[in-house]
Design a protein around this motif. Sequence first.
Motif, PDB file in Angstrom:
ATOM      1  N   VAL A 163      42.663  34.264  44.014  1.00 50.53           N
ATOM      2  CA  VAL A 163      43.108  34.717  42.688  1.00 50.53           C
ATOM      3  C   VAL A 163      44.069  33.700  42.073  1.00 50.53           C
ATOM      4  O   VAL A 163      43.942  33.319  40.898  1.00 50.53           O
ATOM      5  N   ASP A 164      45.020  33.240  42.873  1.00 53.21           N
ATOM      6  CA  ASP A 164      45.993  32.270  42.363  1.00 53.21           C
ATOM      7  C   ASP A 164      45.332  30.925  42.065  1.00 53.21           C
ATOM      8  O   ASP A 164      45.692  30.245  41.096  1.00 53.21           O
ATOM      9  N   ARG A 165      44.364  30.543  42.894  1.00 53.87           N
ATOM     10  CA  ARG A 165      43.644  29.294  42.643  1.00 53.87           C
ATOM     11  C   ARG A 165      42.811  29.414  41.357  1.00 53.87           C
ATOM     12  O   ARG A 165      42.775  28.474  40.547  1.00 53.87           O
ATOM     13  N   THR A 166      42.167  30.553  41.158  1.00 51.39           N
ATOM     14  CA  THR A 166      41.405  30.781  39.927  1.00 51.39           C
ATOM     15  C   THR A 166      42.316  30.680  38.703  1.00 51.39           C
ATOM     16  O   THR A 166      41.912  30.153  37.660  1.00 51.39           O
ATOM     17  N   TYR A 167      43.536  31.175  38.823  1.00 50.68           N
ATOM     18  CA  TYR A 167      44.508  31.073  37.720  1.00 50.68           C
ATOM     19  C   TYR A 167      44.837  29.610  37.424  1.00 50.68           C
ATOM     20  O   TYR A 167      44.845  29.181  36.253  1.00 50.68           O
ATOM     21  N   ARG A 168      45.103  28.838  38.480  1.00 50.37           N
ATOM     22  CA  ARG A 168      45.424  27.422  38.262  1.00 50.37           C
ATOM     23  C   ARG A 168      44.227  26.684  37.672  1.00 50.37           C
ATOM     24  O   ARG A 168      44.373  25.826  36.797  1.00 50.37           O
ATOM     25  N   TRP A 169      43.026  27.023  38.145  1.00 51.39           N
ATOM     26  CA  TRP A 169      41.821  26.412  37.587  1.00 51.39           C
ATOM     27  C   TRP A 169      41.602  26.851  36.134  1.00 51.39           C
ATOM     28  O   TRP A 169      41.132  26.066  35.318  1.00 51.39           O
ATOM     29  N   ALA A 170      41.962  28.105  35.828  1.00 48.42           N
ATOM     30  CA  ALA A 170      41.824  28.594  34.453  1.00 48.42           C
ATOM     31  C   ALA A 170      42.729  27.806  33.507  1.00 48.42           C
ATOM     32  O   ALA A 170      42.319  27.446  32.390  1.00 48.42           O
ATOM     33  N   SER A 200      45.503  39.172  38.819  1.00 49.94           N
ATOM     34  CA  SER A 200      44.615  38.260  38.119  1.00 49.94           C
ATOM     35  C   SER A 200      44.559  38.579  36.627  1.00 49.94           C
ATOM     36  O   SER A 200      44.546  37.672  35.783  1.00 49.94           O
ATOM     37  N   LEU A 201      44.520  39.863  36.297  1.00 53.46           N
ATOM     38  CA  LEU A 201      44.491  40.277  34.894  1.00 53.46           C
ATOM     39  C   LEU A 201      45.701  39.723  34.143  1.00 53.46           C
ATOM     40  O   LEU A 201      45.577  39.164  33.045  1.00 53.46           O
ATOM     41  N   GLU A 202      46.879  39.884  34.722  1.00 56.89           N
ATOM     42  CA  GLU A 202      48.101  39.404  34.075  1.00 56.89           C
ATOM     43  C   GLU A 202      48.102  37.883  33.962  1.00 56.89           C
ATOM     44  O   GLU A 202      48.529  37.319  32.947  1.00 56.89           O
ATOM     45  N   GLN A 203      47.611  37.221  35.002  1.00 54.20           N
ATOM     46  CA  GLN A 203      47.570  35.763  34.982  1.00 54.20           C
ATOM     47  C   GLN A 203      46.611  35.235  33.920  1.00 54.20           C
ATOM     48  O   GLN A 203      46.981  34.403  33.077  1.00 54.20           O
ATOM     49  N   ILE A 204      45.375  35.730  33.958  1.00 51.42           N
ATOM     50  CA  ILE A 204      44.338  35.182  33.082  1.00 51.42           C
ATOM     51  C   ILE A 204      44.606  35.534  31.620  1.00 51.42           C
ATOM     52  O   ILE A 204      44.401  34.705  30.727  1.00 51.42           O
TER      53      ILE A 204
END
Length: 373
Positions: A163-170, A200-204
């Motif tokens: 989830v955190d990696r997806t955020y950084r990639w986003a 993830s919702l809050e991050q994205i």
Amino acid sequence: MSKIKYELLHVDKYSKARRGRIHTPHGIIETPVFMPVGTNSTVKGLTNDQIKNIDSEIILSNAFHLFLRPGMEIMKDFEGIHNFMNWNKPLLTDSGGFQVFSLKDRKISEEGVLFRSPLDGSKIMMTPEKSMEIQQTIGSDIAMAFDECVNAKWGYEYMKDSVDRTYRWAKRSFEAHKKENQSLFGIVQGGLFSDLRQRSLEQITSIPFDGFALGGLAVGEKYQESEKVLKEFGDKLPKDKPRYIMGIGSPTMMFLSVENGMDMFDCVLPTRMGRHGTALTWNGKLNLKSAKNKFDHSPIENDCNCYACKNHTRGYINHLLKRDEMLGKTLISIHNLYFNIHLIHKMREAIENDSFLDFKKEFFSNSSYPLQN
């Protein structure tokens, strides 16, 4: 030409189902909407005119497959996918994340994913920046941020890291995306863990994407697990942006998705079933390979206005399937896509009349489709 603009027209009084409209550089998309899948810049077995004649407003293509073949040199030469396939309506590309992560020989790092080409075995590094470069070259109306699509059954600690990696990639996808007339959607992950979905919702949603998707569903989890995620998070996505759930195409899952506030979905199901001889009808699934159709003079479905039903019989289509003629698969694919798209049209009408739940009850009481998968 500008990016997309979303209008929220109406929300059903008795559910979270919403009726909207998306303005794109290549036309208007009424929502909710089902998007036929054209992985290789073609909806399998159908011409562009056939796709338009079933009232398709947008199709989906795949950045990963187009990157491999025909390749970006050809995409550049044709100045994008709309010219390449002669398609003048909206088009969405997924980032290729699902395809990359479905490969066995891959290595995930902070930089991206290293994998071997399924065509020639050469090593390829797919990064958020590379995915954005590919999708901008393809020139779709809507591009997707590069994310990690994970198995919903994987453990909590890996899912949290993912989830955190997806955020950084986003964030890297957003920074790398520069095409002014192309919109970019972010993807919420988190598997079946509510706290990670919320994280993830809050991050994205902290990134000003043009739309948002729920990813990591329709990958083998139980219906009840998908239902839980949709009920908890579907309506938490920003209300002023399009909401997209990836890989959804059965009547059961479309009703569930719309009821919980989702606007867009895609699936290969209608055409895949068509190629295997199964038709979707208002009564349920119909196996046109069955011998009982040999002498049947009726269409796939009475009162259906698709090309297949207006011009051909079950008996004729049965014959085509028995002889493995391409036309038989094409005719059922036309019908199945028409069915899905016009089922969504009926949902739109029901939302406008605040009768979505009544329509849902009527649909399942009159058909053999399961209310729950």
